[in-house]
Every structure is written in structure tokens, then in C-alpha cells.
Design a protein around this motif. Structure first.
Motif, PDB file in Angstrom:
ATOM      1  N   LEU A 143     -38.860  36.702  24.925  1.00  0.00           N
ATOM      2  CA  LEU A 143     -39.006  35.356  24.754  1.00  0.00           C
ATOM      3  C   LEU A 143     -40.087  34.861  23.865  1.00  0.00           C
ATOM      4  O   LEU A 143     -39.946  34.272  23.133  1.00  0.00           O
ATOM      5  CB  LEU A 143     -38.991  34.571  26.075  1.00  0.00           C
ATOM      6  CG  LEU A 143     -37.837  34.704  26.981  1.00  0.00           C
ATOM      7  CD1 LEU A 143     -38.011  34.150  28.270  1.00  0.00           C
ATOM      8  CD2 LEU A 143     -36.744  34.025  26.190  1.00  0.00           C
ATOM      9  N   LYS A 144     -41.247  35.659  24.142  1.00  0.00           N
ATOM     10  CA  LYS A 144     -42.398  35.274  23.252  1.00  0.00           C
ATOM     11  C   LYS A 144     -42.142  35.575  21.847  1.00  0.00           C
ATOM     12  O   LYS A 144     -42.616  34.994  20.911  1.00  0.00           O
ATOM     13  CB  LYS A 144     -43.582  36.271  23.872  1.00  0.00           C
ATOM     14  CG  LYS A 144     -44.994  35.858  23.089  1.00  0.00           C
ATOM     15  CD  LYS A 144     -46.159  36.734  23.264  1.00  0.00           C
ATOM     16  CE  LYS A 144     -46.661  36.430  24.896  1.00  0.00           C
ATOM     17  NZ  LYS A 144     -47.916  37.333  25.295  1.00  0.00           N
ATOM     18  N   ALA A 145     -41.618  36.974  21.702  1.00  0.00           N
ATOM     19  CA  ALA A 145     -41.306  37.256  20.011  1.00  0.00           C
ATOM     20  C   ALA A 145     -40.235  36.548  19.496  1.00  0.00           C
ATOM     21  O   ALA A 145     -40.440  35.994  18.365  1.00  0.00           O
ATOM     22  CB  ALA A 145     -40.605  38.621  20.042  1.00  0.00           C
ATOM     23  N   GLU A 146     -39.263  35.831  20.354  1.00  0.00           N
ATOM     24  CA  GLU A 146     -38.299  34.688  19.659  1.00  0.00           C
ATOM     25  C   GLU A 146     -38.963  33.568  19.252  1.00  0.00           C
ATOM     26  O   GLU A 146     -38.594  32.839  18.530  1.00  0.00           O
ATOM     27  CB  GLU A 146     -37.127  34.773  20.594  1.00  0.00           C
ATOM     28  CG  GLU A 146     -36.383  35.863  20.638  1.00  0.00           C
ATOM     29  CD  GLU A 146     -34.950  35.671  21.588  1.00  0.00           C
ATOM     30  OE1 GLU A 146     -35.010  34.503  22.265  1.00  0.00           O
ATOM     31  OE2 GLU A 146     -34.091  36.709  21.759  1.00  0.00           O
ATOM     32  N   ALA A 147     -39.910  33.253  20.401  1.00  0.00           N
ATOM     33  CA  ALA A 147     -40.680  31.841  20.109  1.00  0.00           C
ATOM     34  C   ALA A 147     -41.547  31.925  18.836  1.00  0.00           C
ATOM     35  O   ALA A 147     -41.447  30.683  18.091  1.00  0.00           O
ATOM     36  CB  ALA A 147     -41.429  31.460  21.236  1.00  0.00           C
ATOM     37  N   LYS A 148     -41.991  33.050  18.739  1.00  0.00           N
ATOM     38  CA  LYS A 148     -43.091  33.087  17.629  1.00  0.00           C
ATOM     39  C   LYS A 148     -42.274  33.230  16.073  1.00  0.00           C
ATOM     40  O   LYS A 148     -42.425  32.714  15.196  1.00  0.00           O
ATOM     41  CB  LYS A 148     -43.775  34.471  17.492  1.00  0.00           C
ATOM     42  CG  LYS A 148     -44.880  34.620  16.576  1.00  0.00           C
ATOM     43  CD  LYS A 148     -45.385  35.965  16.641  1.00  0.00           C
ATOM     44  CE  LYS A 148     -46.505  36.018  17.908  1.00  0.00           C
ATOM     45  NZ  LYS A 148     -47.152  37.262  17.926  1.00  0.00           N
ATOM     46  N   LYS A 149     -41.088  33.827  16.348  1.00  0.00           N
ATOM     47  CA  LYS A 149     -40.120  33.854  15.202  1.00  0.00           C
ATOM     48  C   LYS A 149     -39.460  32.368  14.710  1.00  0.00           C
ATOM     49  O   LYS A 149     -39.358  32.155  13.435  1.00  0.00           O
ATOM     50  CB  LYS A 149     -38.933  35.080  15.440  1.00  0.00           C
ATOM     51  CG  LYS A 149     -38.065  34.971  14.266  1.00  0.00           C
ATOM     52  CD  LYS A 149     -36.835  36.050  14.530  1.00  0.00           C
ATOM     53  CE  LYS A 149     -37.046  37.331  15.193  1.00  0.00           C
ATOM     54  NZ  LYS A 149     -36.153  37.873  15.350  1.00  0.00           N
ATOM     55  N   THR A 150     -39.296  31.749  15.489  1.00  0.00           N
ATOM     56  CA  THR A 150     -38.688  30.330  15.303  1.00  0.00           C
ATOM     57  C   THR A 150     -39.535  29.184  15.334  1.00  0.00           C
ATOM     58  O   THR A 150     -39.109  28.232  14.977  1.00  0.00           O
ATOM     59  CB  THR A 150     -37.439  30.019  16.569  1.00  0.00           C
ATOM     60  OG1 THR A 150     -38.164  29.954  17.713  1.00  0.00           O
ATOM     61  CG2 THR A 150     -36.472  31.055  16.533  1.00  0.00           C
TER      62      THR A 150
END
Length: 86
Positions: A37-44
Motif C-alpha cells: 500500500l505504501k508503494a502504491e500510494a507513493k506511485k499515485t
């Protein structure tokens, strides 16, 4: 005979990947889910650069409107003053 010996050895990259896979397997599901979730939040997430560009575009648009109306009204006032002098 030299070929058989060299084909049995694993590449260091494969060994590294296997080691990383073992480490990820040891993690619990909530930790993996949080990391994902942290990686997806950083990506978006919207970056500072995008926000700055949007603000600059809005400022340029407002400045263009202001300049247009300023020039339009200032020429009308000057022509009105010239007509009143007659």
C-alpha cells in the motif's frame, strides 16, 4: 568436462533473488500488505513538481486576463479623455 562444472554453478544474481525471496516469505501478511500500500500510494501521489506547474499555469492565466482587461480599459479611458477635451 569443463562445461558441466560451469553449468552447475548458479549465477550470483539468482542466489541473491532466492535470498530476497526467502526474506519476503518470512514477513507476515500485514507487513507485506502495508509495504504494498505504501508503494502504491507513493506511485499515485501528486508530486511537488506537478503542483508547481499547475499553480504557475493558473497564475499565468490570471495574469493574461488582468493584462487584457487593463490594456482594454486603459485605452478606453484615454480615448474618453481626448473626446472630452474638445
Amino acid at each position: 568436462m569443463g562445461r558441466k562444472d560451469s553449468s552447475n554453478t548458479k549465477l550470483p544474481v539468482d542466489q541473491y533473488r532466492k535470498q530476497i525471496g526467502k526474506q519476503d516469505y518470512k514477513k507476515t501478511k500485514p507487513i507485506l500488505r502495508a509495504t504494498k500500500l505504501k508503494a502504491e500510494a507513493k506511485k499515485t501521489a501528486i508530486g511537488i513538481k506537478e503542483v508547481g506547474l499547475m499553480l504557475a499555469a493558473i497564475l499565468a492565466l490570471l495574469l493574461a486576463f488582468y493584462a487584457f482587461f487593463y490594456l482594454r480599459l486603459s485605452t478606453n479611458i484615454d480615448s474618453d479623455l481626448d473626446l472630452d477635451e474638445d
